[in-house]
Design an enzyme around this catalytic site. Structure first.
Site, PDB file in Angstrom:
ATOM      1  N   LYS A   4      -0.932   4.706   4.475  1.00  0.00           N
ATOM      2  CA  LYS A   4      -1.789   3.670   5.044  1.00  0.00           C
ATOM      3  C   LYS A   4      -1.543   3.577   6.538  1.00  0.00           C
ATOM      4  O   LYS A   4      -0.403   3.414   6.988  1.00  0.00           O
ATOM      5  CB  LYS A   4      -1.488   2.331   4.362  1.00  0.00           C
ATOM      6  CG  LYS A   4      -2.247   1.128   4.901  1.00  0.00           C
ATOM      7  CD  LYS A   4      -3.698   1.166   4.533  1.00  0.00           C
ATOM      8  CE  LYS A   4      -4.386  -0.140   4.926  1.00  0.00           C
ATOM      9  NZ  LYS A   4      -5.859  -0.039   4.809  1.00  0.00           N
ATOM     10  N   HIS A  58       0.840  -1.194   0.000  1.00  0.00           N
ATOM     11  CA  HIS A  58       0.000   0.000   0.000  1.00  0.00           C
ATOM     12  C   HIS A  58       0.879   1.250   0.000  1.00  0.00           C
ATOM     13  O   HIS A  58       2.099   1.171   0.200  1.00  0.00           O
ATOM     14  CB  HIS A  58      -0.925   0.027   1.219  1.00  0.00           C
ATOM     15  CG  HIS A  58      -2.120  -0.861   1.086  1.00  0.00           C
ATOM     16  ND1 HIS A  58      -2.097  -2.195   1.417  1.00  0.00           N
ATOM     17  CD2 HIS A  58      -3.369  -0.613   0.643  1.00  0.00           C
ATOM     18  CE1 HIS A  58      -3.292  -2.729   1.187  1.00  0.00           C
ATOM     19  NE2 HIS A  58      -4.076  -1.786   0.731  1.00  0.00           N
TER      20      HIS A  58
END
Length: 238
Positions: free
Chosen positions: A139, A135
């Site tokens: 995140k 990610h």
């Protein structure tokens, strides 16, 4: 449909663009500067709320939606230790609540593929398995909620794994989830089955936030006017 967006970061803005294009009205955009709009008299103007905030604030935000009698779609992850309490309160107060670790239609189909593959591999002990999720660096939680959902699905089927860990593990009974944070990656989830003979890998790669945002709007449309506890499986009839 009148929508209250609780959390107006990149995801909230993507949800607004899709909702507006579909003819819905965003009546509240709630961020750190507009927290007062979470009170009952303001929230009650919405038909449904969509909540994408932080693990620290999600629980309180959901309760405020219940108090305002507004069904709420929740995409925040990292707070699920309080999920049993939220479910109990939802039923007690006759509210509408829909949680998903991922609203992407593709990811929810991927969940079904993952469950079926785990079922097939449960009787094939020659295969070890490991997971990876990638990610963007903003995140908030690791592993991702999507990765945890995938891992729990596997653990239900593959008895040789007794739990997951968020690191590479040398213990054969542990399911490793490797988390990587790389910009501008919106989300990639991979499950690897490996043996001396061959490998089987399934991967879902998101190209943008649009899939998540579109799924959240679809979930809100579906939840509007409903009471009870739901997931994307209900929305997509999976």
């Amino acid at each position: 449909m009148k929508i209250a967006l609780i959390g107006y970061g990149k995801m909230g803005q993507a949800i607004e663009a899709i909702a507006t294009a579909k003819g819905h009205e965003v009546v509240h955009r709630i961020d750190l500067n507009t927290q007062h709009l979470l009170e009952k008299e303001h929230l009650g103007q919405a038909d449904v709320a969509i909540e994408f905030t932080t693990p620290e604030t999600a629980y309180s935000n959901i309760l405020k939606c219940f108090a305002a009698n507004v069904p709420v779609v929740v995409g925040t992850t990292g707070w699920l230790d309080k999920l049993p309490d939220i479910k109990a309160r939802c039923l007690e107060q006759h509210q509408g609540f829909l949680y998903a670790s991922n609203f992407s239609i593709g990811v929810n189909i991927f969940f079904e593929i993952n469950k079926r593959l785990a079922e097939l591999m449960a009787t094939q002990p020659q295969y070890d398995l490991q997971m990876e999720e990638i990610h963007h660096t903003q995140k908030k939680d690791a592993p991702s909620g999507t990765a945890i959902t995938l891992a729990e699905q596997i653990l239900e089927k593959v008895n040789r794994k007794t739990g997951w860990v968020n690191q590479e593990s040398s213990q054969p009974q542990e399911l490793s989830i490797i988390s990587r944070r790389i910009n501008p990656a919106p989300g990639t989830h991979t499950v690897h089955y490996t043996s001396a003979i061959d490998d089987i890998t399934i991967t879902h790669t998101a190209h943008s936030r649009e899939g998540f945002a579109a799924g959240a709007v679809i979930a809100a449309e579906w939840l509007n006017g409903k009471k009870g506890i739901f997931t994307m499986k209900d929305v997509l009839d999976l």
